[in-house]
Design an enzyme around this catalytic site. Structure first.
Site, PDB file in Angstrom:
ATOM      1  N   ASP A 106      -4.615  -4.685   5.856  1.00  0.00           N
ATOM      2  CA  ASP A 106      -4.955  -5.540   4.724  1.00  0.00           C
ATOM      3  C   ASP A 106      -3.812  -6.510   4.441  1.00  0.00           C
ATOM      4  O   ASP A 106      -2.647  -6.123   4.413  1.00  0.00           O
ATOM      5  CB  ASP A 106      -5.246  -4.701   3.479  1.00  0.00           C
ATOM      6  CG  ASP A 106      -5.677  -5.563   2.303  1.00  0.00           C
ATOM      7  OD1 ASP A 106      -6.362  -6.581   2.534  1.00  0.00           O
ATOM      8  OD2 ASP A 106      -5.315  -5.228   1.154  1.00  0.00           O
ATOM      9  N   HIS A 157      -2.452  -0.978  -3.467  1.00  0.00           N
ATOM     10  CA  HIS A 157      -3.522  -0.016  -3.208  1.00  0.00           C
ATOM     11  C   HIS A 157      -3.185   1.293  -3.919  1.00  0.00           C
ATOM     12  O   HIS A 157      -2.212   1.961  -3.584  1.00  0.00           O
ATOM     13  CB  HIS A 157      -3.662   0.258  -1.711  1.00  0.00           C
ATOM     14  CG  HIS A 157      -4.073  -0.952  -0.912  1.00  0.00           C
ATOM     15  ND1 HIS A 157      -3.960  -1.003   0.459  1.00  0.00           N
ATOM     16  CD2 HIS A 157      -4.592  -2.138  -1.291  1.00  0.00           C
ATOM     17  CE1 HIS A 157      -4.404  -2.172   0.886  1.00  0.00           C
ATOM     18  NE2 HIS A 157      -4.785  -2.881  -0.154  1.00  0.00           N
ATOM     19  N   SER A 205       0.859  -1.181   0.000  1.00  0.00           N
ATOM     20  CA  SER A 205       0.000   0.000   0.000  1.00  0.00           C
ATOM     21  C   SER A 205       0.897   1.233   0.000  1.00  0.00           C
ATOM     22  O   SER A 205       1.708   1.394  -0.906  1.00  0.00           O
ATOM     23  CB  SER A 205      -0.951  -0.040   1.199  1.00  0.00           C
ATOM     24  OG  SER A 205      -1.861   1.043   1.159  1.00  0.00           O
TER      25      SER A 205
END
Length: 347
Positions: free
Chosen positions: A287, A194, A167
């Site tokens: 995540d 992400h 991310s």
């Protein structure tokens, strides 16, 4: 709590005014300065001392990439790149700015009359607020080049597929890991990053120009091939099926994310077990932690980026807390460990 002080760097008077309006109406943010050039931003940086910078990329004189490099060298400050998602050269500069230290890239607003305006405005404000909390520092070179070997891990099944997720701070980290792989790397690699949906094609193209394996956007029901890296499309989950095909889906977000690393790693655990290898890199939030733990429990080799190199240690730390990590490694040791896992020693 005091609002986050935002410096806007944008040469277009119209867009600059628009961004100032967006920032000023958000109670979490305060407009500290709105400037029309990188040179002006550098001159005002010490006086204004912003908490976060909104950085245009296509600027007159010094561009946003060079400005990012200078800011990260002189007074490290969280930088959010504001870019036109369809402009190819600007996208390349944006990705290189991420490599130089910017934290994320968001879509440039086109005005209140355009469809999706409120969503874009909210995304800009949210990213400015979130990224203002990320501690950006000058890292000593020695901290990134620790000359210790990767720890020996128990003999594991040779993986048939590698999944990597990241991310915040992910693009340069992915470039480093994938850059260690040869063009004929023996195992397909699936990537979840992400990032805003409009930027995924440009991100994949940027990576493709940096690393040995071919990089492209994953397609539903396609068989992943060795020597290729497949990036999850924007706003779509990526996983694998029992038949070894890639699965791209519009299933609901998981943990607020789509694509979600948890979806990728969980599908690998279910259908590949010990033949799946998962790697979790820098990122905010959690995540991937549960999915990586599931893959680890199914016998797969799982690696996560160590705190010493992660821009944000959130996702790797969450995975480590769940006991889902075979080894925590500094970034530069992950690529070589991946090569060894598939039986190819680093060159």
């Amino acid at each position: 709590m005091n609002p986050v002080r935002v410096m806007i760097v944008e040469d277009s008077a119209v867009v600059r005014q628009l961004l100032a309006h967006i920032v000023s109406r958000d109670p979490r943010l305060a407009l500290a300065a709105a400037l029309d050039s990188a040179e002006a931003a550098l001159a005002e940086l010490e006086r204004v001392r912003p908490d976060v910078i909104s950085m245009d990329i296509r600027l007159p004189g010094m561009d946003g990439l060079e400005a990012t490099r200078r800011i990260m060298a002189e007074r490290p400050t969280p930088i959010v790149v504001i870019a036109d998602a369809v402009e190819e050269r600007g996208l390349r500069i944006s990705m290189n700015a991420l490599r130089a230290g910017a934290l994320t890239v968001v879509e440039k607003p086109l005005g209140p009359s355009r469809e999706g305006w409120e969503g874009v405005a909210e995304a800009i404000c949210t990213q400015l607020y979130i990224m203002s909390q990320v501690p950006v520092i000058r890292r000593r070179p020695s901290a990134l080049a620790v000359p210790r070997p990767a720890p020996a891990l128990p003999g594991a099944t040779r993986p048939s597929l590698v999944g990597i997720a990241a991310s915040t701070g992910g693009p340069p980290a992915l470039a480093r890991v994938l850059g260690a792989l040869p063009s004929d790397f023996a195992v397909p690699v699936l990537v979840v990053q992400h990032m805003g949906a409009p930027f995924m094609e440009g991100f994949a193209a940027w990576l493709d120009g940096l690393v040995g394996p071919r990089v492209g956007i994953a397609r539903d029901r396609e068989l992943p091939r060795p020597g290729h890296v497949y990036v999850a499309p924007g706003d779509r989950h990526l996983g694998v099926t029992g038949g070894g095909l890639m699965q791209v889906s519009e299933a609901p977000p998981v943990g607020g994310q789509r694509p979600a690393a948890d979806v990728l790693f969980s599908s690998m655990a279910r259908f590949l077990g010990p033949r799946g290898m998962g790697i979790l890199l820098t990122g905010m939030g959690e995540d991937g932690a549960r999915g990586l733990a599931t893959l680890h429990g199914a016998g797969g080799l799982t690696l996560a980026e160590d705190e010493t190199t992660a821009v944000v240690y959130g996702m790797p730390a969450a995975a480590a807390r769940l006991g889902g990590v075979s080894a925590l490694l500094p970034l530069d040791l992950i690529g070589p460990r991946l090569l060894r896992a598939v039986g190819a020693e680093p060159s």
